[in-house]
Design a protein around this motif. Structure first.
Motif, PDB file in Angstrom:
ATOM      1  N   THR A  48       5.187  19.005  -0.219  1.00  0.00           N
ATOM      2  CA  THR A  48       6.059  18.245   1.060  1.00  0.00           C
ATOM      3  C   THR A  48       6.487  19.083   1.624  1.00  0.00           C
ATOM      4  O   THR A  48       6.465  18.881   2.586  1.00  0.00           O
ATOM      5  CB  THR A  48       7.465  16.976   0.925  1.00  0.00           C
ATOM      6  OG1 THR A  48       7.061  16.155  -0.765  1.00  0.00           O
ATOM      7  CG2 THR A  48       8.476  16.695   1.430  1.00  0.00           C
ATOM      8  N   ALA A  49       6.959  20.030   1.451  1.00  0.00           N
ATOM      9  CA  ALA A  49       7.753  21.605   2.625  1.00  0.00           C
ATOM     10  C   ALA A  49       6.290  21.613   2.809  1.00  0.00           C
ATOM     11  O   ALA A  49       6.872  22.042   4.424  1.00  0.00           O
ATOM     12  CB  ALA A  49       7.712  22.220   1.736  1.00  0.00           C
ATOM     13  N   TYR A  50       5.279  21.771   2.446  1.00  0.00           N
ATOM     14  CA  TYR A  50       3.943  22.217   3.702  1.00  0.00           C
ATOM     15  C   TYR A  50       3.409  20.951   4.369  1.00  0.00           C
ATOM     16  O   TYR A  50       3.315  21.289   6.091  1.00  0.00           O
ATOM     17  CB  TYR A  50       2.430  22.681   3.145  1.00  0.00           C
ATOM     18  CG  TYR A  50       1.949  23.517   3.473  1.00  0.00           C
ATOM     19  CD1 TYR A  50       2.036  24.457   4.677  1.00  0.00           C
ATOM     20  CD2 TYR A  50       0.232  22.392   3.656  1.00  0.00           C
ATOM     21  CE1 TYR A  50       0.996  24.909   5.837  1.00  0.00           C
ATOM     22  CE2 TYR A  50      -0.508  23.438   4.151  1.00  0.00           C
ATOM     23  CZ  TYR A  50      -0.685  24.692   5.773  1.00  0.00           C
ATOM     24  OH  TYR A  50      -1.207  24.714   6.119  1.00  0.00           O
ATOM     25  N   LEU A  51       3.938  20.419   4.117  1.00  0.00           N
ATOM     26  CA  LEU A  51       3.958  18.862   5.270  1.00  0.00           C
ATOM     27  C   LEU A  51       4.835  19.227   6.246  1.00  0.00           C
ATOM     28  O   LEU A  51       4.441  19.128   7.392  1.00  0.00           O
ATOM     29  CB  LEU A  51       3.570  17.412   4.490  1.00  0.00           C
ATOM     30  CG  LEU A  51       3.859  16.332   5.574  1.00  0.00           C
ATOM     31  CD1 LEU A  51       2.695  16.153   6.305  1.00  0.00           C
ATOM     32  CD2 LEU A  51       3.588  14.955   4.997  1.00  0.00           C
ATOM     33  N   LEU A  52       6.145  18.858   5.835  1.00  0.00           N
ATOM     34  CA  LEU A  52       7.218  19.656   7.250  1.00  0.00           C
ATOM     35  C   LEU A  52       6.684  20.782   7.864  1.00  0.00           C
ATOM     36  O   LEU A  52       6.873  20.545   9.217  1.00  0.00           O
ATOM     37  CB  LEU A  52       8.029  19.313   6.397  1.00  0.00           C
ATOM     38  CG  LEU A  52       8.864  17.847   6.191  1.00  0.00           C
ATOM     39  CD1 LEU A  52      10.267  18.510   5.119  1.00  0.00           C
ATOM     40  CD2 LEU A  52       9.053  17.377   6.674  1.00  0.00           C
ATOM     41  N   MET A  53       6.446  21.779   7.560  1.00  0.00           N
ATOM     42  CA  MET A  53       5.939  23.493   7.962  1.00  0.00           C
ATOM     43  C   MET A  53       5.096  22.480   9.096  1.00  0.00           C
ATOM     44  O   MET A  53       5.214  23.194  10.385  1.00  0.00           O
ATOM     45  CB  MET A  53       6.313  24.470   7.048  1.00  0.00           C
ATOM     46  CG  MET A  53       6.096  25.067   8.054  1.00  0.00           C
ATOM     47  SD  MET A  53       5.115  27.216   6.922  1.00  0.00           S
ATOM     48  CE  MET A  53       3.437  26.290   7.900  1.00  0.00           C
ATOM     49  N   ARG A  54       4.269  22.142   9.648  1.00  0.00           N
ATOM     50  CA  ARG A  54       3.078  22.234   9.749  1.00  0.00           C
ATOM     51  C   ARG A  54       3.634  21.271  11.249  1.00  0.00           C
ATOM     52  O   ARG A  54       3.041  21.300  11.976  1.00  0.00           O
ATOM     53  CB  ARG A  54       1.914  21.140   8.927  1.00  0.00           C
ATOM     54  CG  ARG A  54       1.079  21.770   8.062  1.00  0.00           C
ATOM     55  CD  ARG A  54      -0.413  21.504   7.326  1.00  0.00           C
ATOM     56  NE  ARG A  54      -0.121  20.130   7.428  1.00  0.00           N
ATOM     57  CZ  ARG A  54      -0.672  19.863   6.464  1.00  0.00           C
ATOM     58  NH1 ARG A  54      -0.740  19.976   5.174  1.00  0.00           N
ATOM     59  NH2 ARG A  54      -0.947  18.492   6.253  1.00  0.00           N
ATOM     60  N   GLN A  55       4.080  19.937  10.324  1.00  0.00           N
ATOM     61  CA  GLN A  55       5.203  18.888  11.523  1.00  0.00           C
ATOM     62  C   GLN A  55       5.958  20.291  12.541  1.00  0.00           C
ATOM     63  O   GLN A  55       5.766  20.070  13.602  1.00  0.00           O
ATOM     64  CB  GLN A  55       5.696  17.920  10.914  1.00  0.00           C
ATOM     65  CG  GLN A  55       4.796  16.943  10.498  1.00  0.00           C
ATOM     66  CD  GLN A  55       5.595  15.775   9.987  1.00  0.00           C
ATOM     67  OE1 GLN A  55       5.991  15.621   9.230  1.00  0.00           O
ATOM     68  NE2 GLN A  55       6.004  15.147  10.637  1.00  0.00           N
ATOM     69  N   TRP A  56       7.151  20.790  12.078  1.00  0.00           N
ATOM     70  CA  TRP A  56       7.516  21.346  12.361  1.00  0.00           C
ATOM     71  C   TRP A  56       6.654  23.171  13.656  1.00  0.00           C
ATOM     72  O   TRP A  56       7.196  23.177  14.860  1.00  0.00           O
ATOM     73  CB  TRP A  56       8.778  22.365  11.677  1.00  0.00           C
ATOM     74  CG  TRP A  56       9.756  23.133  12.313  1.00  0.00           C
ATOM     75  CD1 TRP A  56      10.472  23.086  12.862  1.00  0.00           C
ATOM     76  CD2 TRP A  56       9.356  24.670  12.369  1.00  0.00           C
ATOM     77  NE1 TRP A  56      10.767  24.221  13.286  1.00  0.00           N
ATOM     78  CE2 TRP A  56      10.323  24.782  12.736  1.00  0.00           C
ATOM     79  CE3 TRP A  56       9.166  25.390  10.978  1.00  0.00           C
ATOM     80  CZ2 TRP A  56      10.937  26.820  12.992  1.00  0.00           C
ATOM     81  CZ3 TRP A  56       8.798  26.570  11.311  1.00  0.00           C
ATOM     82  CH2 TRP A  56      10.135  27.594  12.025  1.00  0.00           C
ATOM     83  N   ALA A  57       5.842  23.161  12.770  1.00  0.00           N
ATOM     84  CA  ALA A  57       5.341  24.568  13.446  1.00  0.00           C
ATOM     85  C   ALA A  57       4.176  23.996  14.117  1.00  0.00           C
ATOM     86  O   ALA A  57       3.177  25.038  14.739  1.00  0.00           O
ATOM     87  CB  ALA A  57       4.858  25.835  12.564  1.00  0.00           C
ATOM     88  N   GLU A  58       3.800  22.710  14.597  1.00  0.00           N
ATOM     89  CA  GLU A  58       2.570  22.285  15.659  1.00  0.00           C
ATOM     90  C   GLU A  58       2.607  23.183  16.628  1.00  0.00           C
ATOM     91  O   GLU A  58       1.141  23.984  17.480  1.00  0.00           O
ATOM     92  CB  GLU A  58       3.079  20.690  15.601  1.00  0.00           C
ATOM     93  CG  GLU A  58       1.638  20.167  16.034  1.00  0.00           C
ATOM     94  CD  GLU A  58       1.922  18.791  16.890  1.00  0.00           C
ATOM     95  OE1 GLU A  58       0.891  18.301  17.272  1.00  0.00           O
ATOM     96  OE2 GLU A  58       3.136  17.929  16.416  1.00  0.00           O
ATOM     97  N   ALA A  59       3.869  23.318  17.182  1.00  0.00           N
ATOM     98  CA  ALA A  59       4.018  24.026  18.966  1.00  0.00           C
ATOM     99  C   ALA A  59       3.727  25.900  18.512  1.00  0.00           C
ATOM    100  O   ALA A  59       2.495  26.129  19.412  1.00  0.00           O
ATOM    101  CB  ALA A  59       4.705  23.800  19.239  1.00  0.00           C
ATOM    102  N   GLN A  60       3.692  26.234  16.729  1.00  0.00           N
ATOM    103  CA  GLN A  60       2.947  27.098  16.668  1.00  0.00           C
ATOM    104  C   GLN A  60       3.420  27.687  15.812  1.00  0.00           C
ATOM    105  O   GLN A  60       3.898  28.328  14.783  1.00  0.00           O
ATOM    106  CB  GLN A  60       4.850  28.158  17.947  1.00  0.00           C
ATOM    107  CG  GLN A  60       6.101  27.654  17.319  1.00  0.00           C
ATOM    108  CD  GLN A  60       6.686  27.749  15.757  1.00  0.00           C
ATOM    109  OE1 GLN A  60       6.413  28.520  15.291  1.00  0.00           O
ATOM    110  NE2 GLN A  60       7.359  26.349  15.617  1.00  0.00           N
ATOM    111  N   PRO A  61       1.288  27.442  14.620  1.00  0.00           N
ATOM    112  CA  PRO A  61       0.955  27.444  14.269  1.00  0.00           C
ATOM    113  C   PRO A  61       0.978  28.753  13.792  1.00  0.00           C
ATOM    114  O   PRO A  61       0.910  29.313  14.129  1.00  0.00           O
ATOM    115  CB  PRO A  61      -0.027  26.850  14.240  1.00  0.00           C
ATOM    116  CG  PRO A  61      -0.269  27.254  15.344  1.00  0.00           C
ATOM    117  CD  PRO A  61       0.812  26.977  16.331  1.00  0.00           C
ATOM    118  N   PRO A  62       0.913  29.548  12.081  1.00  0.00           N
ATOM    119  CA  PRO A  62       1.289  30.428  10.883  1.00  0.00           C
ATOM    120  C   PRO A  62      -0.632  30.865  11.787  1.00  0.00           C
ATOM    121  O   PRO A  62      -1.264  29.774  11.559  1.00  0.00           O
ATOM    122  CB  PRO A  62       1.423  30.281  10.065  1.00  0.00           C
ATOM    123  CG  PRO A  62       1.474  29.291  10.193  1.00  0.00           C
ATOM    124  CD  PRO A  62       1.334  28.060  11.353  1.00  0.00           C
TER     125      PRO A  62
END
Length: 244
Positions: free
Chosen positions: A91-105
């Motif tokens: 779940t953590a990585y799913l949320l991070m992908r959503q949150w960081a959509e505009a500034q992905p790692p």
């Protein structure tokens, strides 16, 4: 949550053989049908519900308990960063992908949970995605919380955050009976809070009793006993994520 069940203190429940493993390990093992009862990430459910049924209790879901994105520098986003994560189907990585959509790692690397904060502190990773008791201890590593993904999720949805789910393998365990065993185990823990202390400390990532107590107080809550309508709404919202 599971002390009473594991130790034969739940009337009518069968003996259980317990395996302790990192969440990335259990997510992968469950896909292979390795366990009759298993704790996994809610984000892994799309790959598992053909073999398993979600139980309405025993999991980790709540408010103020979300994953954190940690750094040791003053960066303001993840653009170009190498990020250590606890698993690709968490779940953590799913949320991070959503949150960081505009500034992905730039890159992510799956790292055992207990190695993430030391790795960020040592400079092996630009940022780390952590869960559970790390929210109480990350300052010890000189790290800063770039984002609290639980706060972000709650602001976006108004719902509690679904983290870990308990599944029963179809044809192997009666899900209704399993749910009652787990509820009875949780209620036993609430009625006898000191009975499970040694068991919890023996398996804790962070051993300090005050950290353990904070962890339990935050994650073992009303949703542990029963997901209820709000819990199910939160799970449905997560599984509708465009990042899945």
């Amino acid at each position: 949550m599971f002390h009473a069940l594991v130790h034969g203190l739940v009337p009518g429940a069968p003996p259980v053989d317990v395996t302790y493993a990192d969440v990335d390990v259990t997510n992968t093992a469950a896909e292979k049908g390795a366990y009759d009862l298993v704790k996994v990430s809610y984000a892994a459910l799309p790959w598992l519900l053909d073999q398993y049924e979600l139980l309405p209790c025993g999991g980790a879901l709540g408010r103020g308990c979300g994953p954190l994105v940690l750094t040791r520098d003053a960066r303001t986003d993840l653009s170009g960063a190498t990020v250590a994560i606890p698993g690709e189907r968490t779940t953590a990585y799913l949320l991070m992908r959503q949150w960081a959509e505009a500034q992905p790692p730039r890159r992510v690397e799956v790292v055992p949970f207990h190695e993430i904060m030391p790795g960020v502190a040592a400079g092996r990773y630009d940022a780390g995605l952590v869960i559970h008791e790390a929210r109480f201890t990350y300052q010890r590593y000189g790290l800063t919380a770039l984002a609290d993904l639980g706060e972000w999720w709650e602001a976006e949805t108004g719902l509690p955050i679904p983290l870990g789910a308990i599944l029963a393998r179809r044809g192997a365990v009666d899900p209704a009976a399993a749910a009652e065993w787990i509820r009875a185990s949780v209620r036993h823990a609430w009625a006898h809070p000191d009975a499970s202390r040694d068991y919890v400390l023996a398996h804790a990532q962070e051993m300090e009793p005050d950290v353990v107590d904070q962890h339990i107080a935050l994650y073992v809550n009303e949703f542990t006993e029963e997901l209820g309508s709000e819990g199910h709404k939160a799970v449905d919202a997560l599984l509708r994520s465009p990042a899945l």
